[in-house]
Design a protein around this motif. Structure first.
Motif, PDB file in Angstrom:
ATOM      1  N   THR A 194       0.818  -1.218   0.000  1.00 41.65           N
ATOM      2  CA  THR A 194       0.000   0.000   0.000  1.00 41.65           C
ATOM      3  C   THR A 194       0.849   1.264   0.000  1.00 41.65           C
ATOM      4  OG1 THR A 194      -0.181  -0.105   2.420  1.00 41.65           O
ATOM      5  CG2 THR A 194      -1.950  -1.131   1.130  1.00 41.65           C
ATOM      6  N   ARG A 195       2.159   1.098  -0.174  1.00 42.08           N
ATOM      7  CA  ARG A 195       3.112   2.211  -0.313  1.00 42.08           C
ATOM      8  C   ARG A 195       3.304   3.005   0.979  1.00 42.08           C
ATOM      9  NH1 ARG A 195       2.283  -0.084  -4.794  1.00 42.08           N
ATOM     10  NH2 ARG A 195       3.016   0.760  -6.779  1.00 42.08           N
ATOM     11  N   ARG A 196       2.909   2.426   2.122  1.00 42.57           N
ATOM     12  CA  ARG A 196       3.166   3.105   3.398  1.00 42.57           C
ATOM     13  C   ARG A 196       4.591   2.862   3.889  1.00 42.57           C
ATOM     14  NH1 ARG A 196      -2.240   1.263   4.629  1.00 42.57           N
ATOM     15  NH2 ARG A 196      -1.392  -0.527   5.759  1.00 42.57           N
ATOM     16  N   LEU A 197       5.262   1.891   3.300  1.00 37.14           N
ATOM     17  CA  LEU A 197       6.618   1.540   3.725  1.00 37.14           C
ATOM     18  C   LEU A 197       7.434   1.157   2.507  1.00 37.14           C
ATOM     19  CD1 LEU A 197       8.739   0.702   5.931  1.00 37.14           C
ATOM     20  CD2 LEU A 197       7.700  -1.578   5.869  1.00 37.14           C
ATOM     21  N   ARG A 198       8.668   1.608   2.494  1.00 34.09           N
ATOM     22  CA  ARG A 198       9.628   1.174   1.474  1.00 34.09           C
ATOM     23  C   ARG A 198      10.855   0.639   2.196  1.00 34.09           C
ATOM     24  NH1 ARG A 198      11.281   4.769  -3.700  1.00 34.09           N
ATOM     25  NH2 ARG A 198       9.201   4.004  -4.318  1.00 34.09           N
ATOM     26  N   LEU A 199      11.221  -0.582   1.891  1.00 36.59           N
ATOM     27  CA  LEU A 199      12.371  -1.178   2.558  1.00 36.59           C
ATOM     28  C   LEU A 199      13.624  -0.371   2.225  1.00 36.59           C
ATOM     29  CD1 LEU A 199      12.391  -3.752   4.302  1.00 36.59           C
ATOM     30  CD2 LEU A 199      13.439  -4.952   2.401  1.00 36.59           C
ATOM     31  N   PRO A 200      14.406   0.047   3.230  1.00 36.60           N
ATOM     32  CA  PRO A 200      15.600   0.859   2.965  1.00 36.60           C
ATOM     33  C   PRO A 200      16.567   0.135   2.022  1.00 36.60           C
ATOM     34  CG  PRO A 200      15.077   0.825   5.298  1.00 36.60           C
ATOM     35  CD  PRO A 200      14.200  -0.212   4.664  1.00 36.60           C
ATOM     36  N   ARG A 201      17.136   0.869   1.089  1.00 35.59           N
ATOM     37  CA  ARG A 201      18.100   0.269   0.155  1.00 35.59           C
ATOM     38  C   ARG A 201      19.310  -0.304   0.877  1.00 35.59           C
ATOM     39  NH1 ARG A 201      17.768   0.868  -5.241  1.00 35.59           N
ATOM     40  NH2 ARG A 201      16.227   2.305  -6.095  1.00 35.59           N
ATOM     41  N   ASP A 202      19.666   0.313   2.001  1.00 37.68           N
ATOM     42  CA  ASP A 202      20.851  -0.139   2.710  1.00 37.68           C
ATOM     43  C   ASP A 202      20.544  -1.191   3.766  1.00 37.68           C
ATOM     44  OD1 ASP A 202      19.500   1.475   4.460  1.00 37.68           O
ATOM     45  OD2 ASP A 202      21.217   2.728   5.007  1.00 37.68           O
ATOM     46  N   PHE A 203      19.271  -1.663   3.813  1.00 32.56           N
ATOM     47  CA  PHE A 203      18.925  -2.689   4.807  1.00 32.56           C
ATOM     48  C   PHE A 203      19.529  -4.009   4.375  1.00 32.56           C
ATOM     49  CE2 PHE A 203      16.306  -6.183   6.336  1.00 32.56           C
ATOM     50  CZ  PHE A 203      16.354  -5.955   7.705  1.00 32.56           C
ATOM     51  N   GLN A 204      20.224  -4.656   5.283  1.00 36.30           N
ATOM     52  CA  GLN A 204      20.854  -5.951   5.009  1.00 36.30           C
ATOM     53  C   GLN A 204      20.365  -6.979   6.017  1.00 36.30           C
ATOM     54  OE1 GLN A 204      22.866  -6.610   2.401  1.00 36.30           O
ATOM     55  NE2 GLN A 204      22.693  -4.468   1.718  1.00 36.30           N
ATOM     56  N   ARG A 205      20.286  -8.216   5.560  1.00 39.36           N
ATOM     57  CA  ARG A 205      19.936  -9.288   6.484  1.00 39.36           C
ATOM     58  C   ARG A 205      21.032  -9.449   7.505  1.00 39.36           C
ATOM     59  NH1 ARG A 205      19.604 -14.266   2.881  1.00 39.36           N
ATOM     60  NH2 ARG A 205      21.099 -13.061   1.687  1.00 39.36           N
ATOM     61  N   SER A 206      20.656  -9.680   8.762  1.00 38.53           N
ATOM     62  CA  SER A 206      21.658  -9.872   9.825  1.00 38.53           C
ATOM     63  C   SER A 206      22.098 -11.330   9.856  1.00 38.53           C
ATOM     64  CB  SER A 206      21.052  -9.482  11.170  1.00 38.53           C
ATOM     65  OG  SER A 206      19.910 -10.264  11.450  1.00 38.53           O
TER      66      SER A 206
END
Length: 206
Positions: A194-206
Protein backbone atom coordinates in the motif's frame (compact mmCIF):
# COMPACT_ATOMS: atom_id res chain seq x y z
CA UNK A 1 -15.21 -32.40 4.05
CA UNK A 2 -15.72 -29.15 5.97
CA UNK A 3 -13.42 -28.11 8.81
CA UNK A 4 -15.20 -26.54 11.77
CA UNK A 5 -14.66 -25.67 15.42
CA UNK A 6 -16.04 -29.12 16.18
CA UNK A 7 -12.84 -30.66 14.79
CA UNK A 8 -10.78 -28.41 17.07
CA UNK A 9 -12.79 -29.53 20.09
CA UNK A 10 -12.64 -33.16 19.02
CA UNK A 11 -8.84 -33.09 19.12
CA UNK A 12 -8.76 -31.38 22.51
CA UNK A 13 -6.81 -28.36 21.24
CA UNK A 14 -7.41 -24.61 21.14
CA UNK A 15 -6.68 -23.91 17.49
CA UNK A 16 -5.88 -25.46 14.15
CA UNK A 17 -4.45 -24.54 10.74
CA UNK A 18 -4.15 -26.28 7.39
CA UNK A 19 -1.20 -25.44 5.14
CA UNK A 20 -0.59 -26.45 1.55
CA UNK A 21 2.73 -26.48 -0.27
CA UNK A 22 2.91 -23.98 -3.13
CA UNK A 23 6.07 -23.24 -5.10
CA UNK A 24 8.24 -24.85 -2.45
CA UNK A 25 6.67 -22.94 0.45
CA UNK A 26 3.91 -23.71 2.93
CA UNK A 27 0.89 -21.46 2.36
CA UNK A 28 -1.90 -21.10 4.91
CA UNK A 29 -5.17 -22.45 3.51
CA UNK A 30 -7.41 -22.40 6.59
CA UNK A 31 -7.24 -21.35 10.22
CA UNK A 32 -9.72 -21.73 13.06
CA UNK A 33 -8.82 -18.45 14.76
CA UNK A 34 -6.51 -15.43 14.72
CA UNK A 35 -3.93 -16.91 17.11
CA UNK A 36 -3.54 -19.99 14.91
CA UNK A 37 -3.14 -17.84 11.80
CA UNK A 38 -0.52 -15.74 13.60
CA UNK A 39 1.36 -18.90 14.58
CA UNK A 40 1.49 -19.88 10.94
CA UNK A 41 2.84 -16.43 10.06
CA UNK A 42 5.57 -16.82 12.68
CA UNK A 43 6.61 -20.14 11.14
CA UNK A 44 6.81 -18.50 7.74
CA UNK A 45 8.78 -15.54 9.08
CA UNK A 46 11.33 -17.63 10.97
CA UNK A 47 11.42 -20.43 8.39
CA UNK A 48 11.00 -23.00 11.15
CA UNK A 49 8.22 -24.76 13.02
CA UNK A 50 6.21 -27.94 13.39
CA UNK A 51 4.17 -27.70 10.19
CA UNK A 52 7.31 -27.05 8.15
CA UNK A 53 9.00 -30.07 9.72
CA UNK A 54 5.94 -32.27 9.20
CA UNK A 55 5.91 -31.36 5.51
CA UNK A 56 9.66 -31.85 5.14
CA UNK A 57 9.77 -35.22 6.91
CA UNK A 58 6.34 -36.64 6.10
CA UNK A 59 5.97 -37.59 9.76
CA UNK A 60 3.97 -36.19 12.69
CA UNK A 61 5.70 -33.60 14.86
CA UNK A 62 4.51 -33.58 18.47
CA UNK A 63 5.80 -30.94 20.87
CA UNK A 64 4.12 -31.01 24.26
CA UNK A 65 6.17 -28.20 25.85
CA UNK A 66 7.47 -25.30 23.78
CA UNK A 67 9.14 -23.75 26.80
CA UNK A 68 11.71 -26.54 27.01
CA UNK A 69 12.33 -27.40 23.36
CA UNK A 70 15.39 -26.13 21.51
CA UNK A 71 14.06 -27.28 18.15
CA UNK A 72 12.66 -23.94 16.91
CA UNK A 73 14.10 -21.10 19.02
CA UNK A 74 12.51 -18.24 17.10
CA UNK A 75 9.13 -19.84 16.55
CA UNK A 76 8.92 -21.19 20.11
CA UNK A 77 9.65 -17.78 21.63
CA UNK A 78 6.98 -16.16 19.46
CA UNK A 79 4.43 -18.87 20.29
CA UNK A 80 5.05 -18.54 24.02
CA UNK A 81 4.42 -14.78 23.79
CA UNK A 82 0.99 -15.73 22.43
CA UNK A 83 0.54 -18.09 25.39
CA UNK A 84 0.72 -21.18 23.18
CA UNK A 85 2.61 -23.94 24.98
CA UNK A 86 2.09 -27.06 22.85
CA UNK A 87 1.93 -27.71 19.09
CA UNK A 88 1.22 -30.83 17.06
CA UNK A 89 1.60 -31.11 13.27
CA UNK A 90 0.51 -33.88 10.92
CA UNK A 91 1.51 -34.13 7.25
CA UNK A 92 -1.10 -34.30 4.51
CA UNK A 93 0.22 -36.96 2.16
CA UNK A 94 -0.27 -37.89 -1.47
CA UNK A 95 1.37 -41.29 -1.57
CA UNK A 96 4.92 -40.71 -0.35
CA UNK A 97 4.81 -36.94 -1.00
CA UNK A 98 3.82 -34.30 1.57
CA UNK A 99 1.46 -31.73 0.07
CA UNK A 100 0.54 -29.89 3.24
CA UNK A 101 0.09 -30.11 6.98
CA UNK A 102 -2.51 -29.92 9.70
CA UNK A 103 -1.20 -28.09 12.77
CA UNK A 104 -2.88 -27.96 16.17
CA UNK A 105 -1.99 -25.68 19.06
CA UNK A 106 -2.88 -25.63 22.72
CA UNK A 107 -2.46 -23.09 25.50
CA UNK A 108 -1.61 -25.72 28.08
CA UNK A 109 1.52 -27.88 27.87
CA UNK A 110 1.03 -31.62 27.71
CA UNK A 111 0.99 -34.52 25.30
CA UNK A 112 -1.81 -35.25 22.88
CA UNK A 113 -3.34 -38.60 23.81
CA UNK A 114 -3.22 -41.61 21.49
CA UNK A 115 -6.86 -41.35 20.48
CA UNK A 116 -6.46 -37.69 19.51
CA UNK A 117 -3.28 -38.42 17.52
CA UNK A 118 -5.09 -41.19 15.64
CA UNK A 119 -8.01 -38.86 14.90
CA UNK A 120 -5.67 -36.07 13.75
CA UNK A 121 -3.86 -38.44 11.38
CA UNK A 122 -7.20 -39.54 9.92
CA UNK A 123 -8.30 -35.92 9.55
CA UNK A 124 -5.04 -35.04 7.79
CA UNK A 125 -5.54 -37.96 5.39
CA UNK A 126 -9.06 -36.76 4.59
CA UNK A 127 -7.71 -33.35 3.49
CA UNK A 128 -5.68 -34.70 0.56
CA UNK A 129 -8.40 -34.32 -2.11
CA UNK A 130 -9.12 -30.70 -1.13
CA UNK A 131 -5.47 -29.65 -1.12
CA UNK A 132 -5.05 -30.97 -4.65
CA UNK A 133 -7.53 -28.36 -5.92
CA UNK A 134 -6.82 -24.66 -6.29
CA UNK A 135 -8.53 -22.41 -3.72
CA UNK A 136 -10.80 -20.79 -6.35
CA UNK A 137 -14.14 -21.38 -4.67
CA UNK A 138 -14.59 -24.95 -5.85
CA UNK A 139 -13.12 -26.20 -2.58
CA UNK A 140 -15.00 -23.92 -0.21
CA UNK A 141 -15.48 -26.78 2.25
CA UNK A 142 -11.80 -26.47 3.24
CA UNK A 143 -10.51 -23.17 1.88
CA UNK A 144 -12.07 -20.43 3.99
CA UNK A 145 -9.88 -17.63 2.63
CA UNK A 146 -7.76 -16.64 -0.32
CA UNK A 147 -4.10 -17.49 -0.13
CA UNK A 148 -3.18 -15.97 3.20
CA UNK A 149 0.17 -14.54 2.15
CA UNK A 150 -0.74 -13.06 -1.22
CA UNK A 151 0.46 -9.65 0.01
CA UNK A 152 3.76 -11.17 1.13
CA UNK A 153 4.37 -12.43 -2.39
CA UNK A 154 3.34 -9.07 -3.85
CA UNK A 155 5.64 -7.23 -1.47
CA UNK A 156 8.51 -9.54 -2.39
CA UNK A 157 7.96 -8.57 -6.02
CA UNK A 158 8.07 -4.86 -5.13
CA UNK A 159 11.28 -5.34 -3.13
CA UNK A 160 12.84 -7.38 -5.94
CA UNK A 161 12.28 -4.54 -8.41
CA UNK A 162 13.20 -1.72 -6.03
CA UNK A 163 16.41 -3.31 -4.76
CA UNK A 164 17.23 -5.17 -7.99
CA UNK A 165 17.52 -8.56 -6.28
CA UNK A 166 16.02 -11.97 -6.93
CA UNK A 167 12.60 -12.88 -5.54
CA UNK A 168 14.26 -15.33 -3.15
CA UNK A 169 16.56 -12.60 -1.85
CA UNK A 170 13.65 -10.16 -1.66
CA UNK A 171 11.64 -12.55 0.49
CA UNK A 172 14.65 -13.14 2.73
CA UNK A 173 15.03 -9.39 3.25
CA UNK A 174 11.33 -9.01 3.95
CA UNK A 175 11.52 -11.74 6.58
CA UNK A 176 14.61 -10.20 8.14
CA UNK A 177 13.04 -6.73 8.24
CA UNK A 178 9.87 -8.06 9.88
CA UNK A 179 11.97 -9.84 12.49
CA UNK A 180 14.11 -6.76 13.13
CA UNK A 181 10.97 -4.68 13.74
CA UNK A 182 9.23 -7.45 15.72
CA UNK A 183 6.19 -7.13 13.46
CA UNK A 184 4.11 -9.81 11.67
CA UNK A 185 5.41 -10.35 8.16
CA UNK A 186 1.91 -9.94 6.71
CA UNK A 187 1.57 -6.53 8.36
CA UNK A 188 4.91 -5.35 6.97
CA UNK A 189 4.02 -6.70 3.52
CA UNK A 190 0.69 -4.85 3.58
CA UNK A 191 2.48 -1.58 4.33
CA UNK A 192 4.83 -2.17 1.39
CA UNK A 193 2.04 -3.07 -1.03
CA UNK A 194 0.00 0.00 0.00
CA UNK A 195 3.11 2.21 -0.31
CA UNK A 196 3.17 3.11 3.40
CA UNK A 197 6.62 1.54 3.72
CA UNK A 198 9.63 1.17 1.47
CA UNK A 199 12.37 -1.18 2.56
CA UNK A 200 15.60 0.86 2.96
CA UNK A 201 18.10 0.27 0.16
CA UNK A 202 20.85 -0.14 2.71
CA UNK A 203 18.92 -2.69 4.81
CA UNK A 204 20.85 -5.95 5.01
CA UNK A 205 19.94 -9.29 6.48
CA UNK A 206 21.66 -9.87 9.82
Amino acid sequence: MRLTDDHVALLGVDGMTVSVTTSGAAELAWSSDKVSARLDDEQFTFGEGPAIDAIDTGAPVLCSALDVTARWPGFAAAALKMEVHAVFAFPVMLGAVSIGALMCNRREAGSMDTAAVTTALALADSLTPALLTDPDGSTAEVWSQDLHRAEVHQASGFISVFLDVSLVEALSRLRAYALSQERPIGEVARDIVTRRLRLPRDFQRS
